[in-house]
Design a protein around this motif. Structure first.
Motif, PDB file in Angstrom:
ATOM      1  N   LYS A 168      54.652  -2.733  64.632  1.00 20.48           N
ATOM      2  CA  LYS A 168      54.945  -3.664  65.721  1.00 20.48           C
ATOM      3  C   LYS A 168      54.950  -2.960  67.076  1.00 20.48           C
ATOM      4  O   LYS A 168      54.574  -3.535  68.091  1.00 20.48           O
ATOM      5  CB  LYS A 168      56.311  -4.325  65.499  1.00 20.48           C
ATOM      6  CG  LYS A 168      56.335  -5.415  64.461  1.00 20.48           C
ATOM      7  CD  LYS A 168      57.740  -5.983  64.335  1.00 20.48           C
ATOM      8  CE  LYS A 168      57.810  -7.065  63.263  1.00 20.48           C
ATOM      9  NZ  LYS A 168      59.191  -7.592  63.103  1.00 20.48           N
TER      10      LYS A 168
ATOM     11  N   HIS B 224      52.649  -5.251  72.922  1.00 16.85           N
ATOM     12  CA  HIS B 224      51.403  -5.993  72.736  1.00 16.85           C
ATOM     13  C   HIS B 224      50.302  -5.319  73.544  1.00 16.85           C
ATOM     14  O   HIS B 224      50.587  -4.630  74.532  1.00 16.85           O
ATOM     15  CB  HIS B 224      51.558  -7.453  73.197  1.00 16.85           C
ATOM     16  CG  HIS B 224      52.299  -8.317  72.230  1.00 16.85           C
ATOM     17  ND1 HIS B 224      53.655  -8.225  72.045  1.00 16.85           N
ATOM     18  CD2 HIS B 224      51.875  -9.299  71.377  1.00 16.85           C
ATOM     19  CE1 HIS B 224      54.038  -9.102  71.134  1.00 16.85           C
ATOM     20  NE2 HIS B 224      52.986  -9.763  70.715  1.00 16.85           N
TER      21      HIS B 224
ATOM     22  N   ASN C  25      57.074 -12.641  68.496  1.00 11.97           N
ATOM     23  CA  ASN C  25      56.162 -11.903  67.622  1.00 11.97           C
ATOM     24  C   ASN C  25      56.786 -10.626  67.070  1.00 11.97           C
ATOM     25  O   ASN C  25      56.241 -10.017  66.140  1.00 11.97           O
ATOM     26  CB  ASN C  25      54.875 -11.544  68.369  1.00 11.97           C
ATOM     27  CG  ASN C  25      53.899 -12.696  68.454  1.00 11.97           C
ATOM     28  OD1 ASN C  25      53.996 -13.655  67.689  1.00 11.97           O
ATOM     29  ND2 ASN C  25      52.956 -12.603  69.375  1.00 11.97           N
TER      30      ASN C  25
ATOM     31  N   SER D 237      43.439 -14.085  64.035  1.00  9.72           N
ATOM     32  CA  SER D 237      44.817 -13.957  63.526  1.00  9.72           C
ATOM     33  C   SER D 237      45.823 -13.645  64.624  1.00  9.72           C
ATOM     34  O   SER D 237      46.888 -13.084  64.379  1.00  9.72           O
ATOM     35  CB  SER D 237      44.906 -12.887  62.426  1.00  9.72           C
ATOM     36  OG  SER D 237      44.118 -13.241  61.311  1.00  9.72           O
ATOM     37  N   THR D 238      45.522 -14.068  65.852  1.00  9.72           N
ATOM     38  CA  THR D 238      46.435 -13.808  66.969  1.00  9.72           C
ATOM     39  C   THR D 238      47.704 -14.652  66.897  1.00  9.72           C
ATOM     40  O   THR D 238      48.637 -14.427  67.664  1.00  9.72           O
ATOM     41  CB  THR D 238      45.721 -14.072  68.306  1.00  9.72           C
ATOM     42  OG1 THR D 238      44.980 -15.302  68.212  1.00  9.72           O
ATOM     43  CG2 THR D 238      44.769 -12.941  68.650  1.00  9.72           C
TER      44      THR D 238
ATOM     45  N   SER E 106      49.399 -14.669  64.086  1.00 15.20           N
ATOM     46  CA  SER E 106      50.119 -14.075  62.958  1.00 15.20           C
ATOM     47  C   SER E 106      50.631 -12.670  63.250  1.00 15.20           C
ATOM     48  O   SER E 106      50.891 -11.894  62.326  1.00 15.20           O
ATOM     49  CB  SER E 106      49.197 -14.030  61.724  1.00 15.20           C
ATOM     50  OG  SER E 106      48.777 -15.320  61.363  1.00 15.20           O
ATOM     51  N   TYR E 107      50.782 -12.335  64.527  1.00 18.10           N
ATOM     52  CA  TYR E 107      51.223 -10.984  64.867  1.00 18.10           C
ATOM     53  C   TYR E 107      52.609 -10.647  64.311  1.00 18.10           C
ATOM     54  O   TYR E 107      52.903  -9.487  64.039  1.00 18.10           O
ATOM     55  CB  TYR E 107      51.235 -10.802  66.385  1.00 18.10           C
ATOM     56  CG  TYR E 107      49.877 -10.586  67.014  1.00 18.10           C
ATOM     57  CD1 TYR E 107      48.728 -10.436  66.247  1.00 18.10           C
ATOM     58  CD2 TYR E 107      49.747 -10.541  68.405  1.00 18.10           C
ATOM     59  CE1 TYR E 107      47.488 -10.237  66.835  1.00 18.10           C
ATOM     60  CE2 TYR E 107      48.508 -10.343  69.002  1.00 18.10           C
ATOM     61  CZ  TYR E 107      47.386 -10.189  68.219  1.00 18.10           C
ATOM     62  OH  TYR E 107      46.166  -9.992  68.807  1.00 18.10           O
TER      63      TYR E 107
ATOM     64  N   GLN F 268      51.701  -9.834  60.651  1.00 19.22           N
ATOM     65  CA  GLN F 268      50.595  -8.881  60.491  1.00 19.22           C
ATOM     66  C   GLN F 268      50.424  -8.062  61.777  1.00 19.22           C
ATOM     67  O   GLN F 268      49.415  -8.176  62.473  1.00 19.22           O
ATOM     68  CB  GLN F 268      49.292  -9.623  60.185  1.00 19.22           C
ATOM     69  CG  GLN F 268      49.334 -10.493  58.942  1.00 19.22           C
ATOM     70  CD  GLN F 268      48.011 -11.196  58.722  1.00 19.22           C
ATOM     71  OE1 GLN F 268      46.966 -10.576  58.514  1.00 19.22           O
ATOM     72  NE2 GLN F 268      48.038 -12.522  58.766  1.00 19.22           N
ATOM     73  N   PRO F 269      51.406  -7.229  62.112  1.00 18.65           N
ATOM     74  CA  PRO F 269      51.363  -6.536  63.410  1.00 18.65           C
ATOM     75  C   PRO F 269      50.200  -5.573  63.564  1.00 18.65           C
ATOM     76  O   PRO F 269      49.777  -5.295  64.693  1.00 18.65           O
ATOM     77  CB  PRO F 269      52.705  -5.798  63.455  1.00 18.65           C
ATOM     78  CG  PRO F 269      53.131  -5.675  62.024  1.00 18.65           C
ATOM     79  CD  PRO F 269      52.631  -6.905  61.358  1.00 18.65           C
TER      80      PRO F 269
ATOM     81  N   LYS G  13      47.253  -6.633  65.797  1.00 18.44           N
ATOM     82  CA  LYS G  13      47.331  -6.511  67.259  1.00 18.44           C
ATOM     83  C   LYS G  13      46.459  -5.384  67.794  1.00 18.44           C
ATOM     84  O   LYS G  13      45.902  -5.482  68.895  1.00 18.44           O
ATOM     85  CB  LYS G  13      48.779  -6.238  67.701  1.00 18.44           C
ATOM     86  CG  LYS G  13      49.700  -7.413  67.665  1.00 18.44           C
ATOM     87  CD  LYS G  13      51.005  -7.127  68.400  1.00 18.44           C
ATOM     88  CE  LYS G  13      51.904  -6.187  67.655  1.00 18.44           C
ATOM     89  NZ  LYS G  13      53.254  -6.120  68.258  1.00 18.44           N
ATOM     90  N   TRP G  14      46.388  -4.302  67.025  1.00 17.71           N
ATOM     91  CA  TRP G  14      45.764  -3.074  67.537  1.00 17.71           C
ATOM     92  C   TRP G  14      44.314  -2.914  67.104  1.00 17.71           C
ATOM     93  O   TRP G  14      43.682  -1.913  67.438  1.00 17.71           O
ATOM     94  CB  TRP G  14      46.594  -1.868  67.086  1.00 17.71           C
ATOM     95  CG  TRP G  14      48.064  -2.129  67.205  1.00 17.71           C
ATOM     96  CD1 TRP G  14      48.992  -2.149  66.217  1.00 17.71           C
ATOM     97  CD2 TRP G  14      48.784  -2.437  68.407  1.00 17.71           C
ATOM     98  NE1 TRP G  14      50.237  -2.450  66.704  1.00 17.71           N
ATOM     99  CE2 TRP G  14      50.142  -2.635  68.050  1.00 17.71           C
ATOM    100  CE3 TRP G  14      48.413  -2.568  69.758  1.00 17.71           C
ATOM    101  CZ2 TRP G  14      51.126  -2.958  68.979  1.00 17.71           C
ATOM    102  CZ3 TRP G  14      49.393  -2.889  70.689  1.00 17.71           C
ATOM    103  CH2 TRP G  14      50.730  -3.078  70.300  1.00 17.71           C
TER     104      TRP G  14
ATOM    105  N   SER H 213      54.185 -19.285  62.045  1.00 13.97           N
ATOM    106  CA  SER H 213      53.001 -18.662  62.636  1.00 13.97           C
ATOM    107  C   SER H 213      52.359 -19.582  63.672  1.00 13.97           C
ATOM    108  O   SER H 213      52.588 -20.793  63.679  1.00 13.97           O
ATOM    109  CB  SER H 213      51.982 -18.340  61.539  1.00 13.97           C
ATOM    110  OG  SER H 213      52.486 -17.368  60.655  1.00 13.97           O
TER     111      SER H 213
END
Length: 438
Positions: free
Chosen positions: A59, A149, A173, A329-330, A332-333, A336-337, A340-341, A428
């Motif tokens: 995260k 983020h 998130n 999947s933005t 679902s951060y 599912q962190p 993000k990256w 979500s």
């Protein structure tokens, strides 16, 4: 089991978490899958501790790497395990309130067991990190680091939602939404499942969907209980459940699910149809189809025909079709962190093309179509639906409505589509639209 009591772990949570993070980074798999490989032999408390360490580190990955890259210019070239062990240690000292000396000592002891030549380097890097802080101000860079983020996401959501709402979304998130239970009425009744869960000290509250309950608390996670393995209920996000309800299938319908795996929505549709009618579940991955077949069997689904195929050009005629499209999947951060990256604008544009092809195929081939993504992006949602030109059917919902305009593009049917947001709805982020076929 706690990760540390007196500075010495019988089971080194930090070491297993570093292995998990390394595998996630190397293979692009989920934390859950990686944990199954490295921590499957341990009991649920240890697995839970490893999961928490891995998720909480991911995260905050940008801020953690900010500390490390400013302390070690060659951080990116380090051994993958050492990099992730350092990340876990920084998470401990900066965000878990573990004393820096203990976090450093633990990392040094672990790396000594594997390769002692890295011990002095790990110690030196973490000593530097100990004295560092991130400046907090209103710049996009600072907000990205303090709310964990990517900078592009901060700028994008400022534009999409406004600064205050965007910050609330990013804060949400960082907190996993509550689990939701969907009763599988193909194998049990709502009353029986609720009674079973309450007897097992799971605290439930109802939602606006009759067969879906929010989990308010538990002694043991409901996913670890016997009836879950027997398929009498599933763990499924509330907004995800609403997708199948929006389709509103009837027992005599023919339904096509164009991106069906892993099969959660397919199984919900089958339940709503009472295992009658016909569902054609399409996916383009043999491995995902294998897993879906096993899941549907576990859940007692009997009215599904599984087909290997490409949802963009799969030939069919149906009463209803679901396009639960692959997406960024933005939304679902929170769960599912790692996503993000790994966002990539080139891949994003390619995904948009796939989504539109699937949606056009569905609208040509079915009387009614539900289109859904777990994305907050206007381009994947309102813009895609608007590009098709099909009539949008208004969905009744307790969730929010769509975005009226973004970057000069208007969407006139914004008040007919549905959006859920983590900061508003404790689930979500989803987009859901219903369209009439041609």
């Amino acid at each position: 089991m706690s990760a540390r009591s007196d500075g010495r772990d019988v089971i080194p949570t930090q070491e297993i978490a570093a292995k998990v993070l390394s595998l996630v980074e190397k293979e692009g798999i989920s934390v859950k899958t990686a944990i199954a490989r490295f921590a499957g032999k341990y009991d649920y408390k240890i697995r839970g501790s490893v999961h928490a360490y891995s998720i909480e580190t991911l995260k905050r990955l940008n801020a953690i790497d900010y500390f490390l890259k400013n302390s070690a210019p060659k951080f990116d070239s380090l051994n993958l395990f050492v990099k992730n062990l350092l990340r876990v240690a920084v998470y401990e000292m900066k965000y878990k309130n573990v004393h820096p000396a203990l976090a450093t000592d633990s990392a040094v002891r672990i790396v000594k067991k594997r390769d002692s030549k890295f011990a002095s380097l790990v110690n030196a890097i973490l000593r530097k990190v100990e004295d560092m802080e991130i400046e907090s101000n209103d710049s996009v860079e600072s907000v990205a680091l303090t709310l964990f983020h990517p900078e592009w996401f901060v700028s994008y959501t400022y534009e999409l939602l406004g600064e205050n709402e965007a910050k609330k979304l990013m804060e949400a998130n960082l907190i996993a939404p509550p689990p939701y239970i969907r009763v599988n009425e193909l194998k049990s009744s709502v009353e029986s499942v609720v009674r079973y869960l309450e007897e097992n000290e799971v605290v439930l509250s109802p939602t606006f969907i009759d067969e879906v309950f929010r989990v308010e608390g538990y002694e043991k996670h409901p996913a670890s209980l016997e009836w879950h393995s027997k398929g009498k209920y599933v763990i499924q996000d509330l907004a995800s459940c609403f997708v199948s309800c929006a389709l509103n299938p009837s027992p005599d319908d023919t339904v096509v699910d164009l991106a069906a795996a892993p099969g959660m929505k397919t199984s919900h549709i089958a339940m709503l149809m009472g295992n009658e009618g016909k569902i054609i579940a399409v996916d383009n991955s043999p491995e995902r189809i294998r897993r879906m077949r096993s899941k549907l069997r576990q859940l007692g689904v009997r009215n599904v025909e599984i087909r290997l195929g490409d949802g963009c050009n799969f030939n069919f005629v149906a009463d209803k079709a679901l396009v639960d499209a692959p997406c960024s999947s933005t939304g679902s951060y929170a769960t599912q962190p790692n996503v993000k990256w790994t966002f990539d604008w080139r891949k994003f544009r390619a995904t948009l093309s796939v989504q539109r092809k699937m949606l056009r195929n569905a609208v040509r081939s079915a009387h009614e179509v539900v289109y859904a993504t777990c994305s907050i992006m206007f381009e994947e949602n309102e813009a895609n639906v608007g590009s098709i030109g099909a009539e949008v059917v208004r969905l009744d919902t307790p969730f929010s409505r769509g975005i009226r305009e973004f970057r000069g593009k208007k969407f006139d049917s914004w008040d007919k589509v549905v959006r859920s947001f983590p900061h508003l709805h404790n689930c979500s982020g989803f987009f859901i639209a219903k369209l009439k076929g041609e």
